[in-house]
Enzyme design. Structure first.
Site, PDB file in Angstrom:
ATOM      1  N   ASN A   1      10.617   7.272   5.247  1.00 33.93           N
ATOM      2  CA  ASN A   1      10.353   8.790   3.603  1.00 33.93           C
ATOM      3  C   ASN A   1      10.763   8.174   2.194  1.00 33.93           C
ATOM      4  O   ASN A   1       9.576   8.691   1.367  1.00 33.93           O
ATOM      5  CB  ASN A   1      11.368  10.213   3.721  1.00 33.93           C
TER       6      ASN A   1
ATOM      7  N   SER B   1       0.773  12.298   2.964  1.00 31.02           N
ATOM      8  CA  SER B   1       1.291  13.862   2.706  1.00 31.02           C
ATOM      9  C   SER B   1      -0.507  13.275   2.640  1.00 31.02           C
ATOM     10  O   SER B   1      -1.212  13.042   2.883  1.00 31.02           O
ATOM     11  CB  SER B   1       1.043  13.074   1.159  1.00 31.02           C
TER      12      SER B   1
ATOM     13  N   TYR C   1      -1.503   7.866  -5.904  1.00 30.01           N
ATOM     14  CA  TYR C   1      -0.133   8.469  -5.215  1.00 30.01           C
ATOM     15  C   TYR C   1      -1.431   7.890  -3.433  1.00 30.01           C
ATOM     16  O   TYR C   1      -0.942   8.525  -2.428  1.00 30.01           O
ATOM     17  CB  TYR C   1       0.079   9.182  -5.510  1.00 30.01           C
TER      18      TYR C   1
ATOM     19  N   ALA D   1      -4.252   6.703  -2.254  1.00 31.75           N
ATOM     20  CA  ALA D   1      -4.263   5.579  -1.853  1.00 31.75           C
ATOM     21  C   ALA D   1      -3.524   4.723  -1.002  1.00 31.75           C
ATOM     22  O   ALA D   1      -3.190   4.315  -0.109  1.00 31.75           O
ATOM     23  CB  ALA D   1      -4.926   4.591  -2.968  1.00 31.75           C
TER      24      ALA D   1
ATOM     25  N   LYS E   1      -0.655   7.086   0.351  1.00 33.00           N
ATOM     26  CA  LYS E   1      -0.677   7.702   0.810  1.00 33.00           C
ATOM     27  C   LYS E   1      -1.564   7.289   2.730  1.00 33.00           C
ATOM     28  O   LYS E   1      -1.384   7.824   4.014  1.00 33.00           O
ATOM     29  CB  LYS E   1      -0.185   8.995   1.309  1.00 33.00           C
TER      30      LYS E   1
END
Length: 248
Positions: free
Chosen positions: A90, A143, A156, A158, A160
């Protein structure tokens, strides 16, 4: 609660607050022994000590980009419990920057934590899981922006998207060892970062959610509980959107 995770040993990275904290609390309520991880020493101590599940919540403070620290944690957990059943990757960092304004430093931080840290954790934990009679479950938090993209979140998104690719490849490689690898892809979720969002833009995004509200951390935790439980023993290599049915 129903005890879905009785006798399971679970590691949840980035679980001192937000979504990770909610996952840790739910897993403990369902009977798991939970390793709560964060990079800041003592950052979960207060809420763990005040939790009715505190006997099942065990803080381990280390940086998931530190290979030696990961090894020390995994070996300590294995020595104490003899096995590891669930890993939830996480931990993540997020910087939102428009194209042309992207900071190299922020870009490297996101890839180091979101991608490389996830790979490091999978490598370390899967070695232990492979010795389990029933394998284990690895859940990577990606995400919806990793599937759809979003303005101002190129890097971000990229990272995820990379987490999703990692999930699919790891699932194929580890299936022979009885290890399932899946991903939860949250949509817009109520976290501390949401407090900094532009209210008007936020309302516009909420209008695109068919269920009429943004996700709460407990919604993401519920998806993780399913994938961690034995009810999902034949599910692997999948990406589960938890986005309230959002219109693209």
């Amino acid at each position: 609660m129903s005890g879905l995770l009785n006798n399971k040993i679970c590691i949840i990275t980035g679980s001192t607050r937000g979504i990770g904290k909610e996952i840790a609390l739910l897993f403990a309520q369902e009977g798991a022994e939970v390793v709560v991880n964060g990079s800041t020493l003592g950052s979960a101590d207060d809420w763990i000590n005040n939790s009715i599940q505190k006997e099942r919540l065990h803080p381990y403070y280390f940086d998931i980009t530190d290979t030696k620290a990961i090894h020390n944690c995994i070996m300590d957990v294995k020595k104490k419990y003899g096995h590891i059943d669930v890993l939830v990757n996480n931990a993540a960092v997020e910087f939102n920057e428009l194209i042309g304004m992207i900071s190299y430093e922020n870009m490297m931080k996101m890839f180091k934590v979101n991608v490389f840290g996830t790979i490091e954790m999978i490598q370390a934990v899967s070695r232990v899981m492979s010795r389990n009679a029933n394998g284990g479950s690895i859940i990577n938090i990606s995400s919806m922006v990793g599937l759809r993209g979003n303005p101002g979140q190129l890097v971000y998104s990229a990272t995820k998207g990379a987490v999703i690719a990692i999930t699919k490849s790891a699932a194929k490689e580890l299936a022979c060892k009885g290890i399932r690898v899946n991903s939860i892809a949250p949509g817009l979720t109520q976290t501390e970062m949401m407090e900094q969002a532009d209210f008007e833009k936020l309302q516009g995004r909420i209008k695109n959610i068919c269920m009429g509200r943004i996700a709460q951390p407990k919604d993401i935790a519920g998806g993780c509980l399913l994938l961690a439980s034995d009810y999902a023993e034949y599910i692997s290599g999948q990406v589960l959107p938890v986005d309230g049915c959002t219109i693209i």
